[in-house]
Each structure stands twice: as C-alpha cells, then as structure tokens.
Design a protein around this motif. Structure first.
Motif, PDB file in Angstrom:
ATOM      1  N   VAL A  13       4.289  -3.587  -3.314  1.00 27.67           N
ATOM      2  CA  VAL A  13       3.111  -3.002  -3.748  1.00 27.67           C
ATOM      3  C   VAL A  13       2.645  -3.175  -5.035  1.00 27.67           C
ATOM      4  O   VAL A  13       1.369  -3.500  -5.491  1.00 27.67           O
ATOM      5  CB  VAL A  13       3.246  -1.683  -3.501  1.00 27.67           C
ATOM      6  CG1 VAL A  13       2.150  -0.639  -3.859  1.00 27.67           C
ATOM      7  CG2 VAL A  13       3.633  -1.460  -2.112  1.00 27.67           C
ATOM      8  N   SER A  14       3.446  -3.233  -6.298  1.00 26.53           N
ATOM      9  CA  SER A  14       3.045  -3.387  -7.770  1.00 26.53           C
ATOM     10  C   SER A  14       2.823  -4.676  -7.725  1.00 26.53           C
ATOM     11  O   SER A  14       1.683  -4.940  -8.613  1.00 26.53           O
ATOM     12  CB  SER A  14       4.304  -3.324  -8.480  1.00 26.53           C
ATOM     13  OG  SER A  14       4.207  -3.440  -9.633  1.00 26.53           O
ATOM     14  N   ARG A  17      -0.875  -5.043  -6.442  1.00 23.94           N
ATOM     15  CA  ARG A  17      -1.948  -4.399  -7.281  1.00 23.94           C
ATOM     16  C   ARG A  17      -2.269  -5.299  -8.504  1.00 23.94           C
ATOM     17  O   ARG A  17      -3.177  -5.203  -9.083  1.00 23.94           O
ATOM     18  CB  ARG A  17      -1.139  -2.908  -7.650  1.00 23.94           C
ATOM     19  CG  ARG A  17      -2.121  -2.053  -8.555  1.00 23.94           C
ATOM     20  CD  ARG A  17      -1.523  -0.860  -9.020  1.00 23.94           C
ATOM     21  NE  ARG A  17      -0.562  -0.149  -8.121  1.00 23.94           N
ATOM     22  CZ  ARG A  17       0.805  -0.009  -8.181  1.00 23.94           C
ATOM     23  NH1 ARG A  17       1.317  -0.532  -9.035  1.00 23.94           N
ATOM     24  NH2 ARG A  17       1.397   0.645  -7.265  1.00 23.94           N
ATOM     25  N   ARG A  46       2.372   1.567   2.845  1.00 25.52           N
ATOM     26  CA  ARG A  46       2.405   1.947   1.387  1.00 25.52           C
ATOM     27  C   ARG A  46       1.378   0.968   0.781  1.00 25.52           C
ATOM     28  O   ARG A  46       0.654   1.434  -0.292  1.00 25.52           O
ATOM     29  CB  ARG A  46       3.857   1.457   0.685  1.00 25.52           C
ATOM     30  CG  ARG A  46       4.821   2.228   1.072  1.00 25.52           C
ATOM     31  CD  ARG A  46       4.982   3.329   0.071  1.00 25.52           C
ATOM     32  NE  ARG A  46       4.649   3.110  -1.282  1.00 25.52           N
ATOM     33  CZ  ARG A  46       5.596   2.542  -2.221  1.00 25.52           C
ATOM     34  NH1 ARG A  46       6.899   2.374  -1.983  1.00 25.52           N
ATOM     35  NH2 ARG A  46       5.192   2.416  -3.565  1.00 25.52           N
ATOM     36  N   ASP A  50      -1.979   2.462  -1.411  1.00 26.87           N
ATOM     37  CA  ASP A  50      -2.212   1.832  -2.618  1.00 26.87           C
ATOM     38  C   ASP A  50      -3.652   1.396  -2.976  1.00 26.87           C
ATOM     39  O   ASP A  50      -4.044   1.775  -4.010  1.00 26.87           O
ATOM     40  CB  ASP A  50      -1.148   0.888  -3.134  1.00 26.87           C
ATOM     41  CG  ASP A  50      -1.078   0.616  -4.694  1.00 26.87           C
ATOM     42  OD1 ASP A  50      -0.586   1.284  -5.310  1.00 26.87           O
ATOM     43  OD2 ASP A  50      -1.608  -0.425  -4.962  1.00 26.87           O
ATOM     44  N   GLU A  53      -6.180   4.243  -3.335  1.00 29.25           N
ATOM     45  CA  GLU A  53      -6.105   5.072  -4.685  1.00 29.25           C
ATOM     46  C   GLU A  53      -7.170   4.522  -5.583  1.00 29.25           C
ATOM     47  O   GLU A  53      -7.655   3.587  -5.802  1.00 29.25           O
ATOM     48  CB  GLU A  53      -4.945   5.056  -5.199  1.00 29.25           C
ATOM     49  CG  GLU A  53      -3.865   5.931  -4.321  1.00 29.25           C
ATOM     50  CD  GLU A  53      -2.345   5.819  -5.093  1.00 29.25           C
ATOM     51  OE1 GLU A  53      -2.130   5.276  -6.101  1.00 29.25           O
ATOM     52  OE2 GLU A  53      -1.697   6.610  -4.502  1.00 29.25           O
TER      53      GLU A  53
END
Length: 53
Positions: A13-14, A17, A46, A50, A53
């Motif tokens: 996920v990081s 992003r 997830r 993400d 957001e």
C-alpha cells in the motif's frame, strides 16, 4: 493472518501510494508466494481505502 503478510500488505500500500513500481513488484512477488484468498481480499480493501483518502 501472519504478521509477515500484514507487513507486506502495509508495504505494498505504501509503495503504491509513493508510485514506487520496482518496490511494488518485489513486494507483490513475495506476497504471491504466501498469500491466500483472504490476504488478497484484504490487500484489495486496503488499496481501495488508501486511494479513497
């Protein structure tokens, strides 16, 4: 769910992003070797959360 899978999901996920394609690829390879259907659905959730957001 094993903590290693949870850490991989966090890392994927990081990396998504941050737009780090190389890191996403490495982490997805590791994830694919150990993930079951539940882990795949959690990763999907997830990632969707993400992006919302």
């Amino acid at each position: 769910m094993p903590s290693e899978l949870c850490q991989l999901i966090d890392g994927i996920v990081s990396a998504v992003r941050e737009g780090d394609d190389a890191r996403v690829g490495v982490l997805l390879e590791r994830f694919a070797d150990m993930a079951d259907a539940r882990a795949v659905f959690l990763l999907r959730l997830r990632l969707r959360q993400d992006m919302a957001e």
